[in-house]
Design a protein around this motif. Structure first.
Motif, short mmCIF file in Angstrom:
data_model
loop_
_atom_site.label_atom_id
_atom_site.label_comp_id
_atom_site.label_asym_id
_atom_site.label_seq_id
_atom_site.Cartn_x
_atom_site.Cartn_y
_atom_site.Cartn_z
N GLY A 81 78.38 -10.71 57.49
CA GLY A 81 79.73 -11.11 57.92
C GLY A 81 80.44 -12.01 56.94
O GLY A 81 81.64 -12.27 57.11
N TRP A 82 79.73 -12.47 55.89
CA TRP A 82 80.31 -13.41 54.94
C TRP A 82 80.32 -12.83 53.55
O TRP A 82 79.38 -12.15 53.14
N ALA A 89 84.40 -15.59 55.61
CA ALA A 89 84.30 -14.33 56.34
C ALA A 89 85.14 -13.27 55.63
O ALA A 89 86.17 -13.59 55.01
#
Length: 214
Positions: A81-82, A89
């Motif tokens: 997600g990063w 993000a």
């Protein structure tokens, strides 16, 4: 017999390669919004040449948007997600991306598809993508949706082993390919991009690959 049935809106035809649909020029009506949104995403999550676990820099420059992004690391490939480059993000998936990917998937027979990841690839002259499988996703019942923008690319579909013979066909600006079902784990790739000039993207090609990763 054509390798792929050319699909008009709201029509899905059987193809010579089971599980693959080619939707010619489907993205053209949304060209301006798609290109503007690509620019906005890349301003927040810049393109980069990811390095494979074997230590080789990919010839294709990449970024992501959506809940998850595809990344490489020393031990392999995964979704996260990063963004490891910005430590933020990934940018939210633009509405134009979500609408097009859902439209294409529905036309190809996957009305419940909702992408949570979009890999953005930029090909410049000579860049290529070797034959590979998309197998880092959790649910192989969900299709892959691939959108081509810019210079024409020669796409390849192989079998279920890397050594299987691959079939090649051109993808033009605005074309969308959807594959799933029996074709979901076929090897596929892109031959080295040939020189040219596209009015919207110059000497390059942008590919948007939508997946349900999580």
């Amino acid at each position: 017999m054509d390798l792929f049935g050319h699909i008009e809106p709201a029509v899905t035809n059987a193809t010579a390669l089971d599980g693959v649909r080619l939707l010619k020029a489907l993205a053209l009506p949304q060209e301006a919004a798609l290109l503007a949104d690509v620019e906005r995403v890349l301003a927040a999550a810049p393109l980069r040449h990811m390095v494979t676990p074997g230590g080789f820099a990919m010839s294709v420059a990449m970024s992501n948007c959506g809940e998850l992004g595809w990344v490489t690391e020393r031990h392999g490939y995964r979704y996260d997600g990063w963004d490891p480059l910005t430590q933020q993000a990934w940018p939210l998936m633009p509405a134009s991306f979500a609408v097009l990917s859902q439209q294409a998937a529905t036309l190809a027979g996957y009305p419940d598809f909702v992408a949570d990841a979009c890999l953005i690839n930029r090909y410049q002259v000579g860049a290529r993508m070797g034959l590979h499988q998309d197998k880092n996703e959790r649910d192989f019942s969900q299709p892959i949706v691939s959108v081509s923008l810019g210079l024409t690319a020669t796409f390849q579909f192989g079998g279920f082993k890397r050594s299987d013979k691959a079939l090649s066909f051109p993808l033009y600006h605005g074309d969308v390919v959807v594959w799933g079902g029996a074709a979901r784990l076929r090897y596929h790739g892109v031959l080295p991009l040939k020189a040219g000039m596209h009015p919207a993207l110059g000497e390059s090609r942008i590919n948007l690959t939508f997946r349900k990763a999580g």
